[in-house]
Design an enzyme around this catalytic site. Structure first.
Site, PDB file in Angstrom:
ATOM      1  N   HIS A  94      64.000  25.435 114.741  1.00 23.57           N
ATOM      2  CA  HIS A  94      65.450  25.192 114.793  1.00 23.57           C
ATOM      3  C   HIS A  94      65.722  23.711 115.037  1.00 23.57           C
ATOM      4  O   HIS A  94      64.959  23.042 115.730  1.00 23.57           O
ATOM      5  CB  HIS A  94      66.141  26.086 115.829  1.00 23.57           C
ATOM      6  CG  HIS A  94      65.699  25.892 117.249  1.00 23.57           C
ATOM      7  ND1 HIS A  94      66.304  24.989 118.092  1.00 23.57           N
ATOM      8  CD2 HIS A  94      64.727  26.477 117.977  1.00 23.57           C
ATOM      9  CE1 HIS A  94      65.715  25.043 119.282  1.00 23.57           C
ATOM     10  NE2 HIS A  94      64.748  25.929 119.245  1.00 23.57           N
ATOM     11  N   ASP A  96      68.815  22.623 116.111  1.00 23.17           N
ATOM     12  CA  ASP A  96      69.864  22.390 117.115  1.00 23.17           C
ATOM     13  C   ASP A  96      69.225  22.210 118.487  1.00 23.17           C
ATOM     14  O   ASP A  96      68.067  22.580 118.708  1.00 23.17           O
ATOM     15  CB  ASP A  96      70.882  23.530 117.141  1.00 23.17           C
ATOM     16  CG  ASP A  96      70.266  24.874 117.507  1.00 23.17           C
ATOM     17  OD1 ASP A  96      69.116  25.134 117.090  1.00 23.17           O
ATOM     18  OD2 ASP A  96      70.922  25.658 118.219  1.00 23.17           O
ATOM     19  N   ASP A 127      61.857  20.913 122.005  1.00 29.52           N
ATOM     20  CA  ASP A 127      62.585  22.140 121.658  1.00 29.52           C
ATOM     21  C   ASP A 127      63.793  21.792 120.804  1.00 29.52           C
ATOM     22  O   ASP A 127      64.866  21.620 121.320  1.00 29.52           O
ATOM     23  CB  ASP A 127      62.996  22.859 122.955  1.00 29.52           C
ATOM     24  CG  ASP A 127      63.673  24.182 122.699  1.00 29.52           C
ATOM     25  OD1 ASP A 127      63.576  24.709 121.582  1.00 29.52           O
ATOM     26  OD2 ASP A 127      64.323  24.683 123.631  1.00 29.52           O
ATOM     27  N   GLU A 161      70.107  28.267 117.233  1.00 28.73           N
ATOM     28  CA  GLU A 161      69.203  28.968 118.144  1.00 28.73           C
ATOM     29  C   GLU A 161      69.669  28.844 119.590  1.00 28.73           C
ATOM     30  O   GLU A 161      69.530  29.762 120.382  1.00 28.73           O
ATOM     31  CB  GLU A 161      67.776  28.427 117.998  1.00 28.73           C
ATOM     32  CG  GLU A 161      66.707  29.394 118.460  1.00 28.73           C
ATOM     33  CD  GLU A 161      66.425  29.364 119.950  1.00 28.73           C
ATOM     34  OE1 GLU A 161      65.895  30.353 120.463  1.00 28.73           O
ATOM     35  OE2 GLU A 161      66.745  28.363 120.612  1.00 28.73           O
ATOM     36  N   GLU A 162      70.210  27.675 119.947  1.00 33.98           N
ATOM     37  CA  GLU A 162      70.578  27.419 121.333  1.00 33.98           C
ATOM     38  C   GLU A 162      72.029  27.798 121.640  1.00 33.98           C
ATOM     39  O   GLU A 162      72.507  27.598 122.744  1.00 33.98           O
ATOM     40  CB  GLU A 162      70.368  25.931 121.675  1.00 33.98           C
ATOM     41  CG  GLU A 162      68.987  25.384 121.327  1.00 33.98           C
ATOM     42  CD  GLU A 162      67.899  25.828 122.303  1.00 33.98           C
ATOM     43  OE1 GLU A 162      68.159  26.743 123.111  1.00 33.98           O
ATOM     44  OE2 GLU A 162      66.801  25.262 122.232  1.00 33.98           O
ATOM     45  N   ASP A 188      58.147  27.248 118.135  1.00 31.76           N
ATOM     46  CA  ASP A 188      59.215  27.044 119.121  1.00 31.76           C
ATOM     47  C   ASP A 188      58.730  27.486 120.493  1.00 31.76           C
ATOM     48  O   ASP A 188      59.521  27.890 121.335  1.00 31.76           O
ATOM     49  CB  ASP A 188      60.457  27.854 118.693  1.00 31.76           C
ATOM     50  CG  ASP A 188      61.687  27.496 119.516  1.00 31.76           C
ATOM     51  OD1 ASP A 188      61.707  26.420 120.134  1.00 31.76           O
ATOM     52  OD2 ASP A 188      62.636  28.306 119.551  1.00 31.76           O
ATOM     53  N   HIS A 435      65.429  22.101 127.688  1.00 30.32           N
ATOM     54  CA  HIS A 435      66.757  22.495 128.205  1.00 30.32           C
ATOM     55  C   HIS A 435      67.173  21.668 129.419  1.00 30.32           C
ATOM     56  O   HIS A 435      68.253  21.880 129.956  1.00 30.32           O
ATOM     57  CB  HIS A 435      66.836  23.991 128.580  1.00 30.32           C
ATOM     58  CG  HIS A 435      66.655  24.917 127.418  1.00 30.32           C
ATOM     59  ND1 HIS A 435      67.088  26.213 127.419  1.00 30.32           N
ATOM     60  CD2 HIS A 435      66.096  24.717 126.200  1.00 30.32           C
ATOM     61  CE1 HIS A 435      66.790  26.782 126.253  1.00 30.32           C
ATOM     62  NE2 HIS A 435      66.181  25.883 125.505  1.00 30.32           N
TER      63      HIS A 435
HETATM   64 ZN    ZN Z   1      63.716  26.450 120.997  1.00 27.76          ZN
END
Ligand code: ZN
Length: 467
Positions: A94, A96, A127, A161-162, A188, A435
């Site tokens: 992903h 994003d 990520d 995805e997020e 991922d 994150h």
């Molecule tokens: Zn991810």
């Protein structure tokens, strides 16, 4: 392009050595785009990231490159299907990223990538834009030197995805034929503690629910009514005590019915993990660990289902005193699920148990707020052995097979909609701060990850997947 005076590379490794500066510049360019999917103010950036990736895919020689609309952020699709007779792999990553707050905790601006102490620091480095970029560069190195890929390849890069958007599932469902493959490769995930090479072989699913207990229509005076009216907060406490025993066992009838035991191979792979209970405990700051009897900590956080109260509220929470029987009480409950549990069946059993535990004088209801299926790879699938050999040849150590306690809903989507065996070929490291502020990716993981991907395509080309 190669720099002047340098002979064009004839094998992917030589090519990668010659193009490292250009590769870093290209990665940084992608990391500079703030493709935060959850914030609508960044919708244009997400689109810009998708277009940049599409341009990259065209530049390196992929076919049928498309930035496809989903109703949310676009997906990027491309393929290369000229490896006649070889297997077809579908790659998922992903583009994003998560929001960046709290910004003041970043030591360098999140969208101005830098290399600090051997780590590429930027939001999305681990990520998942860094991992997506590894796939692009692996394809580039192969096509630039051999003019062909060893396998047929389809790539699917998502932009939601997020965020909570679930448009991918619909899009995948509508594009089943185009996405058909022999194996799915999802990059991922990451390595084990200590940056030990690892391949994740399972993730947990989730059920999220809320319990509402209703008593009198309004708060009542606890002097005038106390002793004769059931208190919703106490009723809720009784209900929760009836869901989980002090020793950690979940008391919902049927809750464990679909939990699959580990196969002997899985059990061996699992017990061999170098897991340090005491370090884990220190990280949490609690005086002692707790959990289901008969299981190790490493099992409790990965292959056993859980039930947790995420929040509870009722009655008076302000300063001082207020003598009431509250009118209502509430709790948010989440269960982490393992194969073959499902959120729907677990919800039904939770609801039945809550109703059974509800004392007379109040009413209770349970609403499902969300759910995701657990996932488990086939550890004995030939693609898994190919991935293991590929990681070992790039990193010098055979990867561990690890289990992730968290949830990656896209795995169930790809597994279910496309009926694909999935290999989770991820290269982040547990200390990468995904994150969180100061997200980064170990530069060596990025570089060796590209090599591992190339080895994997070469291994897969000679693997018999018809099993
Ligand atoms: Zn991810």
């Amino acid at each position: 392009m190669t720099s002047t005076g340098v002979r064009p590379a004839t094998d992917p490794e030589a090519y990668l050595r010659q193009t490292q500066d250009r590769r870093m510049a290209s990665l940084f360019e992608l990391l500079r785009i703030p493709s935060i999917s959850a914030l609508s103010a960044h919708a244009g950036d997400s689109r810009r990231a998708a277009q940049a990736i599409a341009a990259d895919l065209r530049g390196i020689g992929m076919d049928h490159v498309e930035v496809a609309e989903t109703g949310a952020h676009p997906v990027v699709y491309a393929d290369w299907l000229h490896a006649e007779g070889a297997p077809t792999a579908l790659v998922y990553c992903h583009y994003d990223v998560q929001p960046v707050d709290p910004l003041e905790l970043w030591e360098s601006p999140p969208f101005e990538p830098v290399v600090i102490d051997g780590r590429i620091v930027a939001r999305g480095a681990a990520d998942d834009k860094g991992q997506l970029h590894m796939h692009l560069r692996a394809i580039e190195a192969l096509l630039a030197t051999r003019g062909a890929l060893p396998v047929n390849l389809k790539v699917l890069f998502e932009g939601d995805e997020e965020s909570s958007a679930d448009h991918l599932e619909t899009w995948v469902g509508a594009n089943r034929e185009r996405l058909a493959a022999d194996v799915g490769v999802v990059s991922d995930t990451g390595f084990f503690e200590g940056n030990l090479p690892a391949i994740t072989v399972s993730t947990r699913g989730i059920l999220y629910a809320q319990i509402d207990v209703l008593g009198p229509p309004t708060d009542l005076h606890s002097g005038a009514f106390g002793g004769a009216v059931e208190n919703p907060a106490i009723a809720l406490a009784h209900i929760i005590v009836g869901l989980k025993a002090v020793d950690g066992r979940i008391l919902i009838p049927g809750f464990y019915d679909e939990v699959l035991p580990l196969t002997p191979d899985e059990h061996t792979a699992f017990s061999d993990l170098p897991f340090d209970d005491d370090a884990f405990r220190r990280e949490t700051g609690v005086p002692a660990l707790a959990g289901e009897p008969g299981y190790m900590t490493v099992e409790r956080v990965a292959i056993r289902p859980t039930l947790d109260v995420n929040g509870m509220w009722a009655g008076f929470e302000g300063e001082g005193t207020k003598t009431i029987i509250p009118a209502h009480a509430h709790a948010k409950i989440s269960c982490r699920l393992v194969p073959d549990q499902t959120p729907d069946a677990t919800y039904e059993r939770l609801e039945a148990r809550v109703l059974e535990l509800t004392p007379p004088g109040v009413s209770a209801s349970v609403q499902m707020l969300g759910g995701g299926l657990p996932f488990r790879s086939k550890i004995d699938h030939p693609a898994m052995a190919a991935a293991s050999r590929a990681v070992e040849s790039a990193f010098g150590i055979a990867p561990l097979f690890t289990r992730e306690g968290g949830s990656i809903p896209v795995l169930a989507t790809l597994g279910r909609e496309l009926q694909l065996p999935l290999v989770l070929l991820g290269f982040a490291n547990p200390d990468d701060h995904a994150h969180a502020p100061n997200e980064g990716l170990v530069l060596d993981n990025y570089e060796n990850g590209i090599r591992a991907i190339i080895h994997f395509w070469d291994e897969l080309a000679v693997t018999d997947l018809a099993r």
